[in-house]
Design a protein around this motif. Structure first.
Motif: not given
Ligand code: ARG
Length: 271
Positions: A57-60, A75-80, A114-123
């Motif tokens: 899932f580039p560039p994330f 995302d991996m830089d954010v995780a670090k 941390i996976a480019g995951m969109t914040i949704t009502d369901d989630r």
């Protein structure tokens, strides 16, 4: 038996019972105590932060065997940065299927997604999200050689690839009933392979990822940006995680305010 020795026996039994109950109580409390640990305390105690992601899932997030944890990207830089701020090690768990990440979180296999995951009502029903850290839309991608699909209005009867369990899939399900067939793929990169292999007519995927695949040498073009106004967040357990969520939000705010987030994003985004 003399009355006094019987009393002693009864007293002894009583003492043993009390000690046993107390022992059981301590064991139970110890057990409860462990469960009672907050999400942040748990991470600090184990000395590591376990982050779940789904590469391709580039560039994330992109697979790279020479990168720490085998995955690299925004995302991996954010995780670090989060692991560093918490003063713990970072462990990356990569899943070949994006749609299992929330379940992995609920089962305690990972501390956060941390996976480019969109914040949704369901989630939001099954996870707690951090503040947003990135805004995205959806994009409709076809081969450069394609001349009959100019927008989502041309998808009637067409085969469209999506990343399984993503907002791209939900967009089709909710808004494009005429699509001939929707083909879900575990990773985003597989959707592009399906397109270049002529297995599908189009891909609907997050706009920054689509943009990443566009180049002079790649056979793809974006024909429409679908304004879905999505915000990526970091998903955490709903279970006793208030302190972790607060901490992660502080760290994200610092990254954004200091300009570090901007640096991370431009470092991985194609010029
Ligand atoms: N933003 C979209 C969603 O949350 C797609 C995310 C896909 N991420 C990935 N690492 N494959 O549904």
């Amino acid at each position: 038996m003399a009355k006094s020795s019987k009393n002693i026996q009864i007293a002894a039994v009583a003492v043993i019972a009390v000690v046993a109950i107390a022992a059981i109580g301590i064991v139970l409390m110890g057990g409860l105590g462990a469960d009672d640990k907050s999400a942040l305390e748990k991470i600090k105690d184990q000395g590591k932060l376990v982050v779940g992601t789904s590469a391709g899932f580039p560039p994330f997030e992109m697979l790279n065997t020479s990168a720490a944890g085998g995955v690299e990207g925004i995302d991996m830089d954010v995780a670090k940065a989060i692991a560093d701020a918490l003063d713990v090690e970072l462990e990356i768990k990569n899943y070949d299927d994006f749609s299992v990440l929330i379940t992995a979180l609920q089962n305690g296999k990972i501390d956060m997604v941390i996976a480019g995951m969109t914040i949704t009502d369901d989630r939001n029903e099954s996870a707690t999200f951090s503040m947003p850290y990135y805004k995205a839309d959806q994009a409709l991608v076809v081969l450069k050689s394609n001349t009959d699909i100019l927008s989502t209005a041309d998808l009637a009867g067409k085969v469209v690839a999506v990343n399984t369990g993503t907002t791209g899939q939900y967009y089709i399900e909710d808004n494009l009933p005429d699509v001939g067939e929707m083909k879900p793929y575990g990773t985003a990169s597989d959707t592009f392979q399906a397109l270049s292999g002529n297995k599908v007519d189009a891909v609907i995927i997050d706009s920054p990822v689509a943009a990443n695949y566009i180049s002079d040498t790649n056979p793809y073009k974006i024909v429409e940006t679908i304004e879905t106004n999505e915000f990526y967040g970091i998903a955490m357990s709903k279970n006793n995680s208030e302190d972790l969520v607060t901490e992660v939000n502080k760290i994200l705010e610092d990254l954004i305010d200091s300009g570090e987030m901007e640096k991370i994003i431009s470092k991985w985004s194609q010029a």
